[in-house]
Design a protein around this motif. Sequence first.
Motif, PDB file in Angstrom:
ATOM      1  N   GLU A 210      20.475  65.813  17.023  1.00  0.00           N
ATOM      2  CA  GLU A 210      19.965  65.828  18.394  1.00  0.00           C
ATOM      3  C   GLU A 210      19.744  64.408  18.904  1.00  0.00           C
ATOM      4  OE1 GLU A 210      19.275  68.286  20.537  1.00  0.00           O
ATOM      5  OE2 GLU A 210      19.882  69.955  19.254  1.00  0.00           O
ATOM      6  N   GLU A 211      19.199  63.545  18.059  1.00  0.00           N
ATOM      7  CA  GLU A 211      18.939  62.161  18.456  1.00  0.00           C
ATOM      8  C   GLU A 211      20.251  61.425  18.743  1.00  0.00           C
ATOM      9  OE1 GLU A 211      16.713  60.487  15.275  1.00  0.00           O
ATOM     10  OE2 GLU A 211      14.808  61.424  15.862  1.00  0.00           O
ATOM     11  N   ILE A 212      21.233  61.607  17.868  1.00  0.00           N
ATOM     12  CA  ILE A 212      22.534  60.952  18.070  1.00  0.00           C
ATOM     13  C   ILE A 212      23.183  61.441  19.363  1.00  0.00           C
ATOM     14  CG2 ILE A 212      24.880  60.728  17.166  1.00  0.00           C
ATOM     15  CD1 ILE A 212      23.666  60.918  14.349  1.00  0.00           C
ATOM     16  N   ALA A 213      23.166  62.767  19.577  1.00  0.00           N
ATOM     17  CA  ALA A 213      23.797  63.346  20.753  1.00  0.00           C
ATOM     18  C   ALA A 213      23.146  62.831  22.034  1.00  0.00           C
ATOM     19  CB  ALA A 213      23.721  64.869  20.697  1.00  0.00           C
ATOM     20  N   ALA A 214      21.813  62.756  22.043  1.00  0.00           N
ATOM     21  CA  ALA A 214      21.111  62.267  23.232  1.00  0.00           C
ATOM     22  C   ALA A 214      21.422  60.790  23.471  1.00  0.00           C
ATOM     23  CB  ALA A 214      19.611  62.479  23.061  1.00  0.00           C
ATOM     24  N   TYR A 215      21.525  60.016  22.420  1.00  0.00           N
ATOM     25  CA  TYR A 215      21.793  58.582  22.526  1.00  0.00           C
ATOM     26  C   TYR A 215      23.208  58.329  23.061  1.00  0.00           C
ATOM     27  CZ  TYR A 215      22.590  53.743  20.987  1.00  0.00           C
ATOM     28  OH  TYR A 215      22.903  52.400  20.935  1.00  0.00           O
ATOM     29  N   VAL A 216      24.190  59.014  22.503  1.00  0.00           N
ATOM     30  CA  VAL A 216      25.580  58.829  22.936  1.00  0.00           C
ATOM     31  C   VAL A 216      25.774  59.349  24.357  1.00  0.00           C
ATOM     32  CG1 VAL A 216      27.978  59.485  22.504  1.00  0.00           C
ATOM     33  CG2 VAL A 216      26.495  58.881  20.590  1.00  0.00           C
ATOM     34  N   ALA A 217      25.227  60.543  24.655  1.00  0.00           N
ATOM     35  CA  ALA A 217      25.364  61.113  25.994  1.00  0.00           C
ATOM     36  C   ALA A 217      24.686  60.250  27.051  1.00  0.00           C
ATOM     37  CB  ALA A 217      24.797  62.524  26.027  1.00  0.00           C
ATOM     38  N   GLY A 218      23.684  59.491  26.650  1.00  0.00           N
ATOM     39  CA  GLY A 218      22.985  58.612  27.578  1.00  0.00           C
ATOM     40  C   GLY A 218      23.656  57.269  27.752  1.00  0.00           C
ATOM     41  N   GLY A 219      24.873  57.126  27.250  1.00  0.00           N
ATOM     42  CA  GLY A 219      25.601  55.869  27.408  1.00  0.00           C
ATOM     43  C   GLY A 219      25.220  54.830  26.379  1.00  0.00           C
ATOM     44  N   MET A 220      24.595  55.247  25.270  1.00  0.00           N
ATOM     45  CA  MET A 220      24.173  54.353  24.180  1.00  0.00           C
ATOM     46  C   MET A 220      23.253  53.246  24.701  1.00  0.00           C
ATOM     47  SD  MET A 220      27.634  54.156  21.816  1.00  0.00           S
ATOM     48  CE  MET A 220      26.747  53.202  20.586  1.00  0.00           C
ATOM     49  N   LYS A 221      22.339  53.655  25.544  1.00  0.00           N
ATOM     50  CA  LYS A 221      21.354  52.722  26.080  1.00  0.00           C
ATOM     51  C   LYS A 221      20.003  52.985  25.441  1.00  0.00           C
ATOM     52  CE  LYS A 221      23.803  52.576  30.508  1.00  0.00           C
ATOM     53  NZ  LYS A 221      23.739  52.892  31.959  1.00  0.00           N
ATOM     54  N   GLY A 222      19.201  51.955  25.378  1.00  0.00           N
ATOM     55  CA  GLY A 222      17.888  52.091  24.770  1.00  0.00           C
ATOM     56  C   GLY A 222      17.938  51.880  23.270  1.00  0.00           C
ATOM     57  N   GLU A 223      16.927  52.323  22.586  1.00  0.00           N
ATOM     58  CA  GLU A 223      16.803  52.102  21.139  1.00  0.00           C
ATOM     59  C   GLU A 223      17.784  53.003  20.391  1.00  0.00           C
ATOM     60  OE1 GLU A 223      13.449  52.222  17.559  1.00  0.00           O
ATOM     61  OE2 GLU A 223      12.884  52.634  19.650  1.00  0.00           O
ATOM     62  N   GLN A 224      18.529  52.401  19.499  1.00  0.00           N
ATOM     63  CA  GLN A 224      19.519  53.142  18.723  1.00  0.00           C
ATOM     64  C   GLN A 224      18.836  53.890  17.583  1.00  0.00           C
ATOM     65  OE1 GLN A 224      22.766  51.501  15.798  1.00  0.00           O
ATOM     66  NE2 GLN A 224      23.661  51.431  17.877  1.00  0.00           N
ATOM     67  N   PRO A 225      19.035  55.210  17.466  1.00  0.00           N
ATOM     68  CA  PRO A 225      18.400  55.958  16.377  1.00  0.00           C
ATOM     69  C   PRO A 225      18.975  55.554  15.022  1.00  0.00           C
ATOM     70  CG  PRO A 225      19.948  57.353  17.566  1.00  0.00           C
ATOM     71  CD  PRO A 225      19.837  56.083  18.351  1.00  0.00           C
ATOM     72  N   ALA A 226      18.144  55.609  14.005  1.00  0.00           N
ATOM     73  CA  ALA A 226      18.569  55.214  12.650  1.00  0.00           C
ATOM     74  C   ALA A 226      19.737  56.063  12.166  1.00  0.00           C
ATOM     75  CB  ALA A 226      17.387  55.318  11.692  1.00  0.00           C
ATOM     76  N   ALA A 227      19.758  57.320  12.581  1.00  0.00           N
ATOM     77  CA  ALA A 227      20.810  58.228  12.125  1.00  0.00           C
ATOM     78  C   ALA A 227      22.190  57.828  12.637  1.00  0.00           C
ATOM     79  CB  ALA A 227      20.492  59.656  12.569  1.00  0.00           C
ATOM     80  N   PHE A 228      22.250  56.967  13.659  1.00  0.00           N
ATOM     81  CA  PHE A 228      23.538  56.555  14.212  1.00  0.00           C
ATOM     82  C   PHE A 228      24.335  55.717  13.217  1.00  0.00           C
ATOM     83  CE2 PHE A 228      26.400  53.977  16.872  1.00  0.00           C
ATOM     84  CZ  PHE A 228      27.011  54.976  17.608  1.00  0.00           C
ATOM     85  N   ALA A 229      23.693  55.247  12.179  1.00  0.00           N
ATOM     86  CA  ALA A 229      24.392  54.471  11.146  1.00  0.00           C
ATOM     87  C   ALA A 229      25.553  55.267  10.547  1.00  0.00           C
ATOM     88  CB  ALA A 229      23.413  54.051  10.065  1.00  0.00           C
ATOM     89  N   ALA A 230      25.413  56.600  10.511  1.00  0.00           N
ATOM     90  CA  ALA A 230      26.487  57.445   9.986  1.00  0.00           C
ATOM     91  C   ALA A 230      27.706  57.419  10.899  1.00  0.00           C
ATOM     92  CB  ALA A 230      25.981  58.878   9.832  1.00  0.00           C
ATOM     93  N   CYS A 231      27.492  57.080  12.161  1.00  0.00           N
ATOM     94  CA  CYS A 231      28.583  57.051  13.142  1.00  0.00           C
ATOM     95  C   CYS A 231      29.208  55.663  13.258  1.00  0.00           C
ATOM     96  CB  CYS A 231      28.078  57.483  14.514  1.00  0.00           C
ATOM     97  SG  CYS A 231      27.113  59.005  14.535  1.00  0.00           S
ATOM     98  N   SER A 232      28.371  54.644  13.117  1.00  0.00           N
ATOM     99  CA  SER A 232      28.829  53.274  13.372  1.00  0.00           C
ATOM    100  C   SER A 232      29.876  52.806  12.370  1.00  0.00           C
ATOM    101  CB  SER A 232      27.636  52.314  13.367  1.00  0.00           C
ATOM    102  OG  SER A 232      26.987  52.332  12.107  1.00  0.00           O
ATOM    103  N   SER A 233      29.912  53.393  11.187  1.00  0.00           N
ATOM    104  CA  SER A 233      30.902  52.966  10.193  1.00  0.00           C
ATOM    105  C   SER A 233      32.330  53.199  10.686  1.00  0.00           C
ATOM    106  CB  SER A 233      30.687  53.712   8.871  1.00  0.00           C
ATOM    107  OG  SER A 233      30.765  55.118   9.079  1.00  0.00           O
ATOM    108  N   CYS A 234      32.528  54.195  11.551  1.00  0.00           N
ATOM    109  CA  CYS A 234      33.857  54.463  12.117  1.00  0.00           C
ATOM    110  C   CYS A 234      33.957  54.029  13.578  1.00  0.00           C
ATOM    111  CB  CYS A 234      34.198  55.953  12.018  1.00  0.00           C
ATOM    112  SG  CYS A 234      34.502  56.533  10.337  1.00  0.00           S
ATOM    113  N   HIS A 235      32.935  54.358  14.342  1.00  0.00           N
ATOM    114  CA  HIS A 235      32.974  54.102  15.779  1.00  0.00           C
ATOM    115  C   HIS A 235      32.472  52.709  16.149  1.00  0.00           C
ATOM    116  CE1 HIS A 235      33.976  58.280  16.778  1.00  0.00           C
ATOM    117  NE2 HIS A 235      33.105  58.646  15.849  1.00  0.00           N
ATOM    118  N   GLY A 236      31.906  52.006  15.194  1.00  0.00           N
ATOM    119  CA  GLY A 236      31.353  50.683  15.463  1.00  0.00           C
ATOM    120  C   GLY A 236      29.923  50.765  15.946  1.00  0.00           C
ATOM    121  N   ALA A 237      29.154  49.701  15.718  1.00  0.00           N
ATOM    122  CA  ALA A 237      27.753  49.679  16.136  1.00  0.00           C
ATOM    123  C   ALA A 237      27.625  49.790  17.652  1.00  0.00           C
ATOM    124  CB  ALA A 237      27.086  48.395  15.647  1.00  0.00           C
ATOM    125  N   ASP A 238      28.651  49.312  18.373  1.00  0.00           N
ATOM    126  CA  ASP A 238      28.620  49.389  19.836  1.00  0.00           C
ATOM    127  C   ASP A 238      29.295  50.659  20.361  1.00  0.00           C
ATOM    128  OD1 ASP A 238      31.229  48.846  19.164  1.00  0.00           O
ATOM    129  OD2 ASP A 238      31.423  47.050  20.414  1.00  0.00           O
TER     130      ASP A 238
END
Length: 296
Positions: A210-238
């Motif tokens: 839920e945190e990842i989905a809200a963060y990505v849907a919001g344009g990746m603005k604001g504080e990045q959730p810790a769980a996004f680390a699972a995504c950044s390995s492929c999609h990049g930190a940005d």
Amino acid sequence: MNALMIKALAFAALLIIATIAVIMNFGMDVLADDMTAITMGGAIAIATITAGVAVKYINQMKTDTASGELADENWDGIGEYKNELPSGWAYSFLALFIWSMWYGLIGYPVNAYSQIGEYNEEVLRYNAKFEETHKNADAATLQEMGESIYLVQCAQCHGSTGDGLSGKAQDFTARMTKDQVLDAINNGSSQLGYAMGAMPAGMAQGEQAEEIAAYVAGGMKGEQPAAFAACSSCHGADGQGNNGMSPSLVTYDATLMSNTLQHGKKGVIGKMPSFKTLITPVQEKALTVYVQSLSN
């Protein structure tokens, strides 16, 4: 001559007269055409043969009696005789098969002229000319061209303004909705053909998803959730997709547009077909420029 034969000949004569009347309706000059003469002769022959065959078999049905070995199977007491296939049928089938092989390979070869083939060749020539003419088009020209392509190929599903028609298709004014991100997390994604390969299902669950989905849907603005680390390995930190190695989560970049048009896409909204045979490389580039302008 019995009454049945008289009726058959009268019917054949009626067909022949009707055929001649139709031909004569186009004028006497038509009769001078060889093809018309052959067609007319064929029509007369068919009428005559039809009458003769009809008389023969109707008379035969009146006099013939069933004979031969009766099959064991029956339906409501109605049985079937084990009669051999009439030789005329077998020879007719064999002759038709031989003729079809001759017609397909020699009489009218598969590589002979066809209207569909001519059309396809003209399309290929036009596409090659189009690509050469617009290969160095500037951004303004590409955007104008992209709008035209979008209105013809995309607007039916995505809407004339790219808003996705209230959730019926992808909304190009934003990158992804929360439901779309959750669907990708829960079910994975494998159809876009990226170098990173398929995205497995279940990269995150529950509150983390839920945190990842809200963060990505919001344009990746604001504080990045810790769980996004699972995504950044492929999609990049940005979230930009590591230079085209995986889908960008932020923008409709050229790689995302190209892969989607080439492979199609299936997600929570529905299935988009591939456009690889409908869009040329320059058109793809123009469409990308236009779609990117919708989300600005």
